[in-house]
Write an enzyme that holds these catalytic residues in place. Sequence first.
Site: not given
Length: 436
Positions: A160, A373
């Site tokens: 991430c 995200c």
Amino acid sequence: MSSHHQVLIIGGGSAGIMVAAQLLRQKKIKDVAIIEPADTHYYQPAWTLVGAGTYDYSKTARPMSSIIPKEATWIKDKATGFDPENNTVHTESKGDISYDYLVVAPGLAYDFSLVPGLGEVIDKGVVCSNYTDPKHTWEVIKNFTGGTALFTQPTTPIKCGGAPQKIMYLAENHFRKSGVNKKTDIIFATGGTVIFGVKKIAKTLMEVVDRKDINLRFHHKLVAVDGEKQIAWYEMGKEITAGGCVVISSNEEDDLKLDESFQYNYKDVEMTRDGNRYGIHYDMLHTAPPSVAPKFVKDSPLVNDAGWLDVDHQTMQHNKFSNIFGLGDVAALPTAKTGAAIRKQAPIVVDNIDLLIKQDKMGTKVYNGYSSCPLVTDYGKMVLAEFDYQNNFTPDPKLKQMFISDSSKEHWRLWMLKKYGLPHLYWNKMMKGKHV
């Protein structure tokens, strides 16, 4: 001793479990085994919120035994190597296990040797990471009394890509509420050249950066951490002579200032120079750990030159061994390593294996690099960055049903999605092999 399975999966994380659950539930494949040594399965996306004191860490953990599908065989062991020519995986204690089809999804590993000094101080004192111990992150943020709050990341691929900045936005929010912000400089130092690779999202994030008075420092390659002196050392990832600019100008020795093209919204914090290295003195430091493929994968014939699992970017099939597939964080795919990416990768792997077993042919579905995200920008606010291999902004039409017309803008409904909606979907749908 050895055993054989029709489909063998390495990894009981999001990727391994989704593939196993979908093969068993949707495709009615009977013989699926998972190699996974851990007792606990974590929902890691919530660790950002744990680090900001707004989510209970214990709720992110479930016993692995409750997550591995009942119909699957759980091989509670560590994979240690591959013999792809003989369709075999070596394990630590259960011997060799052979397969018809192999799915490699062990996630990634941390290699602290890539940033000397970081391993000694991570998760201790004022150095924290949501990736390794989010509870400690919250202690650090809560106890911070002012000075330089440095948020940074290594130049390796990481889980991430947005996580190192999400916690910064939440920390700033907390500092503002507690009044510590008046004596605090927040710095985000990254090896990248922009705040985010998707233009539309970057525009929103720059507004957030302005609102929160954050100093961005680009081209900053984290090379070492001196825990004793509290200095993070960087090399500049851009030719310093480019355009004849000086990266740091100094009238007097102790007055170092960064060149404009290396930063935005400059803050005059204490810096040190040592040859071609520049040190930023910190009073708290948050970073992502340097990440690599797990050793047994990296040392195998299955990786590309960069050391990640060498799979086709669209089908997830291994580029050399046609009965091996890979997905998730270990895969060499030019997109962000997120659970959202796995949600789109898993059905393609499942479809291909199912067709190969039943009809001896590959499916036609392709993965376009979709990843997302959820960028938390404040308590109660979030932006959802969704994108593909080309970094195009690709919002999910399902969000329109949540009355969110533009997910590139901050919204409280997206925060609700992050805090309540996604964990629910994860445990009750994705881990169970249902269509999501």
